[in-house]
Design a protein around this motif. Sequence first.
Motif, PDB file in Angstrom:
ATOM      1  N   GLY A 108       0.802  -1.211   0.000  1.00 13.22           N
ATOM      2  CA  GLY A 108       0.000   0.000   0.000  1.00 13.22           C
ATOM      3  C   GLY A 108       0.845   1.275   0.000  1.00 13.22           C
ATOM      4  N   PRO A 109       0.283   2.383  -0.464  1.00 10.97           N
ATOM      5  CA  PRO A 109      -1.040   2.440  -1.099  1.00 10.97           C
ATOM      6  C   PRO A 109      -0.997   1.819  -2.491  1.00 10.97           C
ATOM      7  N   ALA A 110      -2.108   1.202  -2.895  1.00 14.85           N
ATOM      8  CA  ALA A 110      -2.199   0.497  -4.179  1.00 14.85           C
ATOM      9  C   ALA A 110      -2.979   1.352  -5.176  1.00 14.85           C
ATOM     10  N   ILE A 111      -2.409   1.478  -6.410  1.00 18.16           N
ATOM     11  CA  ILE A 111      -3.041   2.265  -7.477  1.00 18.16           C
ATOM     12  C   ILE A 111      -3.507   1.292  -8.560  1.00 18.16           C
ATOM     13  N   VAL A 112      -4.773   1.374  -8.924  1.00 23.34           N
ATOM     14  CA  VAL A 112      -5.349   0.510  -9.957  1.00 23.34           C
ATOM     15  C   VAL A 112      -5.849   1.390 -11.097  1.00 23.34           C
ATOM     16  N   PRO A 113      -5.233   1.332 -12.281  1.00 21.27           N
ATOM     17  CA  PRO A 113      -5.743   2.104 -13.422  1.00 21.27           C
ATOM     18  C   PRO A 113      -6.982   1.446 -14.018  1.00 21.27           C
ATOM     19  N   LEU A 114      -7.924   2.282 -14.428  1.00 21.79           N
ATOM     20  CA  LEU A 114      -9.160   1.813 -15.063  1.00 21.79           C
ATOM     21  C   LEU A 114      -9.000   1.999 -16.575  1.00 21.79           C
ATOM     22  N   THR A 115      -8.511   0.972 -17.230  1.00 21.38           N
ATOM     23  CA  THR A 115      -8.173   1.078 -18.652  1.00 21.38           C
ATOM     24  C   THR A 115      -9.303   0.655 -19.580  1.00 21.38           C
ATOM     25  N   GLU A 116     -10.274  -0.091 -19.091  1.00 20.51           N
ATOM     26  CA  GLU A 116     -11.362  -0.580 -19.930  1.00 20.51           C
ATOM     27  C   GLU A 116     -12.686  -0.333 -19.244  1.00 20.51           C
ATOM     28  N   LYS A 117     -13.732  -0.215 -20.070  1.00 23.46           N
ATOM     29  CA  LYS A 117     -15.061  -0.041 -19.493  1.00 23.46           C
ATOM     30  C   LYS A 117     -15.564  -1.380 -18.949  1.00 23.46           C
ATOM     31  N   GLY A 118     -16.486  -1.285 -18.017  1.00 25.38           N
ATOM     32  CA  GLY A 118     -17.027  -2.485 -17.384  1.00 25.38           C
ATOM     33  C   GLY A 118     -17.130  -2.282 -15.881  1.00 25.38           C
ATOM     34  N   VAL A 119     -17.348  -3.387 -15.178  1.00 24.13           N
ATOM     35  CA  VAL A 119     -17.495  -3.343 -13.727  1.00 24.13           C
ATOM     36  C   VAL A 119     -16.294  -4.054 -13.100  1.00 24.13           C
ATOM     37  N   TYR A 120     -15.638  -3.369 -12.197  1.00 21.45           N
ATOM     38  CA  TYR A 120     -14.489  -3.904 -11.464  1.00 21.45           C
ATOM     39  C   TYR A 120     -14.952  -4.266 -10.051  1.00 21.45           C
ATOM     40  N   TYR A 121     -14.472  -5.411  -9.553  1.00 22.86           N
ATOM     41  CA  TYR A 121     -14.852  -5.873  -8.207  1.00 22.86           C
ATOM     42  C   TYR A 121     -13.583  -6.043  -7.384  1.00 22.86           C
ATOM     43  N   PHE A 122     -13.607  -5.432  -6.183  1.00 25.58           N
ATOM     44  CA  PHE A 122     -12.455  -5.487  -5.290  1.00 25.58           C
ATOM     45  C   PHE A 122     -12.931  -5.881  -3.892  1.00 25.58           C
ATOM     46  N   ILE A 123     -12.127  -6.692  -3.231  1.00 23.55           N
ATOM     47  CA  ILE A 123     -12.410  -7.074  -1.848  1.00 23.55           C
ATOM     48  C   ILE A 123     -11.109  -7.034  -1.058  1.00 23.55           C
ATOM     49  N   SER A 124     -11.254  -7.082   0.243  1.00 25.70           N
ATOM     50  CA  SER A 124     -10.100  -7.253   1.125  1.00 25.70           C
ATOM     51  C   SER A 124     -10.068  -8.703   1.573  1.00 25.70           C
ATOM     52  N   ASN A 125      -8.908  -9.310   1.380  1.00 23.44           N
ATOM     53  CA  ASN A 125      -8.743 -10.717   1.785  1.00 23.44           C
ATOM     54  C   ASN A 125      -8.017 -10.822   3.118  1.00 23.44           C
ATOM     55  N   PHE A 126      -7.982  -9.726   3.796  1.00 24.59           N
ATOM     56  CA  PHE A 126      -7.288  -9.668   5.087  1.00 24.59           C
ATOM     57  C   PHE A 126      -8.296  -9.963   6.202  1.00 24.59           C
ATOM     58  N   SER A 127      -8.071 -11.086   6.897  1.00 22.42           N
ATOM     59  CA  SER A 127      -8.948 -11.514   7.982  1.00 22.42           C
ATOM     60  C   SER A 127     -10.388 -11.622   7.457  1.00 22.42           C
ATOM     61  N   ASN A 128     -11.343 -11.118   8.219  1.00 20.84           N
ATOM     62  CA  ASN A 128     -12.754 -11.159   7.797  1.00 20.84           C
ATOM     63  C   ASN A 128     -13.253  -9.771   7.416  1.00 20.84           C
ATOM     64  N   TYR A 129     -12.350  -8.930   6.880  1.00 24.34           N
ATOM     65  CA  TYR A 129     -12.735  -7.568   6.572  1.00 24.34           C
ATOM     66  C   TYR A 129     -13.814  -7.512   5.483  1.00 24.34           C
ATOM     67  N   CYS A 130     -13.781  -8.428   4.514  1.00 25.23           N
ATOM     68  CA  CYS A 130     -14.766  -8.397   3.435  1.00 25.23           C
ATOM     69  C   CYS A 130     -16.165  -8.626   3.980  1.00 25.23           C
ATOM     70  N   ALA A 131     -16.309  -9.577   4.904  1.00 22.07           N
ATOM     71  CA  ALA A 131     -17.621  -9.857   5.492  1.00 22.07           C
ATOM     72  C   ALA A 131     -18.135  -8.670   6.295  1.00 22.07           C
ATOM     73  N   LEU A 132     -17.213  -7.797   6.766  1.00 24.93           N
ATOM     74  CA  LEU A 132     -17.604  -6.611   7.524  1.00 24.93           C
ATOM     75  C   LEU A 132     -17.907  -5.421   6.623  1.00 24.93           C
ATOM     76  N   GLY A 133     -17.824  -5.641   5.281  1.00 20.73           N
ATOM     77  CA  GLY A 133     -18.210  -4.572   4.345  1.00 20.73           C
ATOM     78  C   GLY A 133     -17.055  -3.947   3.606  1.00 20.73           C
ATOM     79  N   LEU A 134     -15.802  -4.499   3.779  1.00 15.59           N
ATOM     80  CA  LEU A 134     -14.660  -3.907   3.088  1.00 15.59           C
ATOM     81  C   LEU A 134     -14.552  -4.500   1.675  1.00 15.59           C
TER      82      LEU A 134
END
Length: 230
Positions: A108-134
């Motif tokens: 971190g910090p992580a930079i993700v370029p948006l080069t194409e149209k569409g829907v991008y999906y990101f989650i946190s795989n750290f502990s149970n952060y995704c289930a908590l809404g991250l």
Amino acid sequence: MAALSDSLIVLEVVMAMAVAQFFGFTHGCWSGCPSACPPGVQYQVGGSVWSIPPSPHYYTNWSSSQSFRTGDSLRFGFETGNNDVIQVTKQEYESCTACNPLKVLNNGPAIVPLTEKGVYYFISNFSNYCALGLKVSVKVRDCPQQSPPTPLPSPSPLPAPPSSSPVPSPRASGGSNSPVPSPNYGYPPEAAAPSHDKSMASALSRFRRGSFETLFGWAFELCLVVFAIL
């Protein structure tokens, strides 16, 4: 005057064509030229650090309030070792799993370029952060492509100026070959008369003067004869 009139006509035609070309060009751009895509924008995901949100739909609400386009980028603010970002498919996004990740970002910090149209999906795989809404989904729209401008029509050739008729000379307009009389410039008629007229007038004057003198002489001689007889 005729040449000046022809020059004015040609100048008016050139000015009219220039104005028509100008308005044709501006109208074409106003109506047909596409708007240029704005420079790419970098979005701080969530407007803050990438961490457990205060509510389960926090990141979803933030994403739906933005307008993402190709050329933009996402910035996930977190410290290395305390969190991560995993790009996944829609199915794994909904189930908060990362069995087949599309992209893994651990630094971190992580930079993700948006080069194409569409829907991008990101989650946190750290502990149970995704289930908590991250987790966050981002819908990216395509930036409008610029099309080449419509070519302007080629200008029409200038019309030939009208031909001016030759001005007739006084000799031709009169229908005769008689010479044009010379101007008198205000002198007496005798001064303006031809030279041969002057000679004739002088001779006549001398003749008249000589005749008078001859008659006077004859009368004088006759008087002498009469006195002698008496």
